[in-house]
Design a protein around this motif. Structure first.
Motif, PDB file in Angstrom:
ATOM      1  N   PHE A  85       0.846  -1.201   0.000  1.00  0.00           N
ATOM      2  CA  PHE A  85       0.000   0.000   0.000  1.00  0.00           C
ATOM      3  C   PHE A  85       0.874   1.241   0.000  1.00  0.00           C
ATOM      4  O   PHE A  85       2.038   1.202   0.407  1.00  0.00           O
ATOM      5  N   LEU A  86       0.277   2.336  -0.492  1.00  0.00           N
ATOM      6  CA  LEU A  86       1.021   3.584  -0.657  1.00  0.00           C
ATOM      7  C   LEU A  86       0.728   4.543   0.482  1.00  0.00           C
ATOM      8  O   LEU A  86      -0.409   4.631   0.950  1.00  0.00           O
ATOM      9  N   CYS A  87       1.750   5.259   0.932  1.00  0.00           N
ATOM     10  CA  CYS A  87       1.593   6.420   1.808  1.00  0.00           C
ATOM     11  C   CYS A  87       2.053   7.635   1.004  1.00  0.00           C
ATOM     12  O   CYS A  87       2.805   7.483   0.034  1.00  0.00           O
ATOM     13  N   PRO A  88       1.621   8.849   1.383  1.00  0.00           N
ATOM     14  CA  PRO A  88       2.122   9.999   0.641  1.00  0.00           C
ATOM     15  C   PRO A  88       3.626  10.145   0.832  1.00  0.00           C
ATOM     16  O   PRO A  88       4.178   9.726   1.852  1.00  0.00           O
ATOM     17  N   GLY A  89       4.296  10.745  -0.147  1.00  0.00           N
ATOM     18  CA  GLY A  89       5.673  11.178   0.048  1.00  0.00           C
ATOM     19  C   GLY A  89       5.651  12.599   0.600  1.00  0.00           C
ATOM     20  O   GLY A  89       4.576  13.168   0.843  1.00  0.00           O
ATOM     21  N   THR A 138       6.164  14.649  -5.872  1.00  0.00           N
ATOM     22  CA  THR A 138       7.201  13.962  -6.660  1.00  0.00           C
ATOM     23  C   THR A 138       7.635  12.666  -5.967  1.00  0.00           C
ATOM     24  O   THR A 138       8.531  11.976  -6.458  1.00  0.00           O
ATOM     25  N   LYS A 139       7.011  12.375  -4.834  1.00  0.00           N
ATOM     26  CA  LYS A 139       7.432  11.201  -4.063  1.00  0.00           C
ATOM     27  C   LYS A 139       6.219  10.373  -3.632  1.00  0.00           C
ATOM     28  O   LYS A 139       5.125  10.911  -3.457  1.00  0.00           O
ATOM     29  N   ARG A 140       6.431   9.078  -3.448  1.00  0.00           N
ATOM     30  CA  ARG A 140       5.442   8.201  -2.806  1.00  0.00           C
ATOM     31  C   ARG A 140       6.211   7.245  -1.905  1.00  0.00           C
ATOM     32  O   ARG A 140       7.290   6.797  -2.270  1.00  0.00           O
ATOM     33  N   ASN A 141       5.623   6.924  -0.769  1.00  0.00           N
ATOM     34  CA  ASN A 141       6.209   5.908   0.105  1.00  0.00           C
ATOM     35  C   ASN A 141       5.409   4.615  -0.033  1.00  0.00           C
ATOM     36  O   ASN A 141       4.192   4.654  -0.231  1.00  0.00           O
ATOM     37  N   ILE A 142       6.106   3.493   0.089  1.00  0.00           N
ATOM     38  CA  ILE A 142       5.451   2.178  -0.054  1.00  0.00           C
ATOM     39  C   ILE A 142       5.672   1.363   1.217  1.00  0.00           C
ATOM     40  O   ILE A 142       6.732   1.460   1.851  1.00  0.00           O
ATOM     41  N   VAL A 143       4.677   0.566   1.578  1.00  0.00           N
ATOM     42  CA  VAL A 143       4.797  -0.401   2.676  1.00  0.00           C
ATOM     43  C   VAL A 143       4.275  -1.741   2.164  1.00  0.00           C
ATOM     44  O   VAL A 143       3.267  -1.775   1.466  1.00  0.00           O
ATOM     45  N   TRP A 144       4.972  -2.823   2.486  1.00  0.00           N
ATOM     46  CA  TRP A 144       4.347  -4.132   2.330  1.00  0.00           C
ATOM     47  C   TRP A 144       4.818  -5.052   3.442  1.00  0.00           C
ATOM     48  O   TRP A 144       5.855  -4.814   4.054  1.00  0.00           O
ATOM     49  N   THR A 145       4.012  -6.055   3.735  1.00  0.00           N
ATOM     50  CA  THR A 145       4.327  -6.966   4.833  1.00  0.00           C
ATOM     51  C   THR A 145       4.890  -8.268   4.270  1.00  0.00           C
ATOM     52  O   THR A 145       4.555  -8.663   3.142  1.00  0.00           O
ATOM     53  N   PRO A 158      -7.096  -3.338  -1.910  1.00  0.00           N
ATOM     54  CA  PRO A 158      -6.258  -3.078  -3.090  1.00  0.00           C
ATOM     55  C   PRO A 158      -6.374  -1.642  -3.596  1.00  0.00           C
ATOM     56  O   PRO A 158      -5.532  -1.201  -4.365  1.00  0.00           O
ATOM     57  N   VAL A 159      -7.388  -0.910  -3.133  1.00  0.00           N
ATOM     58  CA  VAL A 159      -7.482   0.520  -3.477  1.00  0.00           C
ATOM     59  C   VAL A 159      -6.205   1.244  -3.026  1.00  0.00           C
ATOM     60  O   VAL A 159      -5.706   2.152  -3.696  1.00  0.00           O
ATOM     61  N   LEU A 160      -5.650   0.800  -1.883  1.00  0.00           N
ATOM     62  CA  LEU A 160      -4.494   1.494  -1.302  1.00  0.00           C
ATOM     63  C   LEU A 160      -3.186   1.161  -2.028  1.00  0.00           C
ATOM     64  O   LEU A 160      -2.157   1.766  -1.742  1.00  0.00           O
ATOM     65  N   SER A 161      -3.225   0.195  -2.951  1.00  0.00           N
ATOM     66  CA  SER A 161      -2.051  -0.031  -3.804  1.00  0.00           C
ATOM     67  C   SER A 161      -1.980   1.021  -4.898  1.00  0.00           C
ATOM     68  O   SER A 161      -0.973   1.152  -5.583  1.00  0.00           O
ATOM     69  N   GLU A 162      -3.079   1.782  -5.077  1.00  0.00           N
ATOM     70  CA  GLU A 162      -3.137   2.787  -6.147  1.00  0.00           C
ATOM     71  C   GLU A 162      -3.228   4.220  -5.616  1.00  0.00           C
ATOM     72  O   GLU A 162      -2.763   5.152  -6.258  1.00  0.00           O
ATOM     73  N   ILE A 163      -3.913   4.376  -4.455  1.00  0.00           N
ATOM     74  CA  ILE A 163      -4.118   5.719  -3.892  1.00  0.00           C
ATOM     75  C   ILE A 163      -3.460   5.754  -2.520  1.00  0.00           C
ATOM     76  O   ILE A 163      -3.749   4.903  -1.672  1.00  0.00           O
ATOM     77  N   PRO A 164      -2.595   6.741  -2.242  1.00  0.00           N
ATOM     78  CA  PRO A 164      -1.918   6.755  -0.936  1.00  0.00           C
ATOM     79  C   PRO A 164      -2.863   7.069   0.215  1.00  0.00           C
ATOM     80  O   PRO A 164      -3.838   7.812   0.045  1.00  0.00           O
ATOM     81  N   ILE A 165      -2.545   6.505   1.365  1.00  0.00           N
ATOM     82  CA  ILE A 165      -3.314   6.784   2.583  1.00  0.00           C
ATOM     83  C   ILE A 165      -2.387   7.386   3.631  1.00  0.00           C
ATOM     84  O   ILE A 165      -1.275   6.903   3.843  1.00  0.00           O
ATOM     85  N   ASN A 166      -2.855   8.467   4.255  1.00  0.00           N
ATOM     86  CA  ASN A 166      -2.096   9.113   5.325  1.00  0.00           C
ATOM     87  C   ASN A 166      -2.820   8.902   6.650  1.00  0.00           C
ATOM     88  O   ASN A 166      -3.995   9.221   6.773  1.00  0.00           O
ATOM     89  N   CYS A 167      -2.111   8.372   7.645  1.00  0.00           N
ATOM     90  CA  CYS A 167      -2.724   8.084   8.947  1.00  0.00           C
ATOM     91  C   CYS A 167      -2.067   8.919  10.044  1.00  0.00           C
ATOM     92  O   CYS A 167      -0.896   9.258   9.950  1.00  0.00           O
ATOM     93  N   ILE A 168      -2.836   9.215  11.083  1.00  0.00           N
ATOM     94  CA  ILE A 168      -2.274   9.841  12.278  1.00  0.00           C
ATOM     95  C   ILE A 168      -2.572   8.949  13.494  1.00  0.00           C
ATOM     96  O   ILE A 168      -3.372   8.016  13.400  1.00  0.00           O
ATOM     97  N   VAL A 169      -1.965   9.275  14.616  1.00  0.00           N
ATOM     98  CA  VAL A 169      -2.082   8.422  15.804  1.00  0.00           C
ATOM     99  C   VAL A 169      -3.365   8.728  16.571  1.00  0.00           C
ATOM    100  O   VAL A 169      -3.670   9.882  16.870  1.00  0.00           O
ATOM    101  N   GLY A 170      -4.127   7.695  16.895  1.00  0.00           N
ATOM    102  CA  GLY A 170      -5.259   7.811  17.812  1.00  0.00           C
ATOM    103  C   GLY A 170      -4.903   7.162  19.137  1.00  0.00           C
ATOM    104  O   GLY A 170      -3.875   6.492  19.253  1.00  0.00           O
TER     105      GLY A 170
END
Ligand SMILES: [Fe+2]
Ligand SMILES: [Fe+2]
Length: 454
Positions: A29-33, A37-44, A187-199
């Motif tokens: 899944f993608l996180c914003p860069g 001009t940037k994207r961050n990726i995470v996979w397990t 799989p939506v998150l493999s195409e569109i980045p998601i930004n999370c904050i701490v709860g």
């Protein structure tokens, strides 16, 4: 535009997708860069997989792919680890293809689009997703992850060109690795980045710190045990992402100062925090919200924040225009404001745990609109269109939004007055630094006593 027809539609299809994820290469899944001009990726991947990298190309066959080294991040209290990579030098209006690889597995080939330079774009905002888990019932994990995926599909049916997803904290109920895996499994998150904050629920374990791959994130500068603030720009908007559980005011001041000095030309200023400062509905949280408002509102006013997003109470609300903790413009019954002299505070409802208010628990006096329901799962679409930012708030399954409100702002600042920090702020800074250190130690000890390791 995101093609939604191949995504899982039914719980059965979702179960097949979810259960096969680790064997199929970890569903990246993608996180914003830090910017567009940037994207961050995470996979397990499983603990015995090593040597992670990403192949990136403008060609769907990956023939001429660039190989980008990833970092292995060991997750505590988990049978999987995450891999983090940063993609840089992306150009506007392109489609990029990528695959995530370890010494044992490789993912399918995914793609994402970069935005053009037009100042028209849309984001989804959700909060309190509360993907949950139960030792006795694995269905909880499957179903809560599926409900979030369905929210994405419905939002995309309204706005197929969504370019960013924002999540306002409490992504997981217990902060476990499996919950974050299910949260990020769509799989939506493999195409569109998601930004999370701490709860606050994300602090029930140490996993959150290591799971997401946030931009402008420096864990060593933080006094919160769960991590640090971060920020990024998307098109002409600056998103400041604050851990509102972390009382250490000095950390947040540093975040604002650095983010604004590096990005002076952003038109829209959005602050993401977990707590709903002005939502009301919950008497026993009013003291905590007042204290947080004393800490954060001077920052919000000094930097002219347009919109503060929150959650936490699981009750939807939108405030009047506020400045210095006072109402400066009433907005009940209105659909827009032009050049407001203050900030709007939005609290979204929950995706998986909608809550009905207790009898007699009323919205705060600062609320202009609220929507309370035991059944309605809430999501919001933010439409940025030049001088206009419109928030459309939906209950899942309904075609029309139950609330629509626009901020119209001319120039970079509109009429938002910039105020200096109050005289007591230096004292708050010192007190919250010491309180933050003590509180962190107490929370870490509490987790250790439960057998949860760092
Ligand atoms: Fe929550
Ligand atoms: Fe919360």
């Amino acid at each position: 535009m995101t093609e939604i027809k191949d995504f899982p539609e039914t719980l059965e299809q979702w179960r097949g997708h979810w259960e096969g994820i680790l064997d199929k290469g970890g569903n990246p899944f993608l996180c914003p860069g830090a910017d567009d001009t940037k994207r961050n990726i995470v996979w397990t991947s499983r603990k015995d997989e090593t040597e992670p990298f990403v192949l990136l190309s403008e060609n769907s066959s990956l023939d001429d792919a660039k190989r980008i080294k990833a970092r292995r991040i060991q997750l505590p209290n988990s049978v999987v680890d995450t891999n983090h990579a940063e993609l840089c030098g992306l150009l506007p209006n392109k489609t990029y293809y990528y695959r995530c690889v370890t010494n044992q597995k490789h993912s399918e080939i995914y793609s994402f689009n970069t935005k053009g330079e037009s100042d028209i774009f849309s984001c989804i905002y959700i909060s309190d997703v509360h993907v949950g888990s139960s030792k006795d019932n694995p269905e909880v994990l499957t179903e809560t992850g599926f409900r979030l995926h369905k929210v994405f599909l419905e939002a995309l049916s309204h706005r197929p060109d969504i370019s960013m997803i924002l999540s306002g904290g409490d992504q997981a109920s217990s902060g476990k690795a499996d919950e974050y895996r299910a949260f990020s499994a769509s799989p939506v998150l493999s195409e569109i980045p998601i930004n999370c904050i701490v709860g606050n629920h994300d602090k029930k374990n140490f996993v959150y710190t290591y799971f997401f791959n946030n931009p402008n994130y420096k864990i060593d500068g933080s006094h919160s045990f769960i991590g640090s603030d971060h920020w990024f720009t998307h098109n002409n908007a600056l998103f400041l992402c604050i851990d509102s559980n972390n009382s250490c005011l000095g950390d947040h001041i540093k975040t604002f100062e650095t983010a604004f000095s590096e990005n002076p030309g952003c038109k829209w200023k959005i602050l993401m925090i977990h707590h709903d400062l002005y939502g009301g509905h919950n008497k026993n949280r009013s003291r905590e919200n007042r204290l947080l408002a004393n800490l954060l509102v001077p920052l919000i006013d000094k930097y002219g924040i347009d919109l503060v997003t929150g959650g936490h109470s699981h009750y939807y609300s939108r405030s009047h225009i506020l400045h210095n903790k006072k109402i400066v413009e009433k907005t009940d019954g209105k659909s827009e404001t032009t050049n407001p002299k203050g900030t709007i505070f939005l609290a979204s409802g929950s995706v998986n745990c909608p809550r009905n208010t207790k009898k007699g628990y009323l919205p705060g006096p600062e609320c202009a609109a609220d929507h309370i329901s035991t059944d309605d799962r809430i999501y919001n679409i933010f439409d940025f269109q030049g001088d206009r930012l419109t928030v459309r708030s939906y209950a899942m399954g309904k075609k029309e939004p139950f609330e629509v409100f626009s901020i119209v702002k001319h120039g970079l600042d509109g009429a938002h007055p910039r105020t200096k920090f109050p005289v007591y702020y230096g004292l708050y800074r010192a007190i919250t630094f010491i309180y933050g250190l003590i509180n962190n130690r107490i929370e870490i000890n509490r987790l250790h006593k439960k057998g949860i390791k760092e």
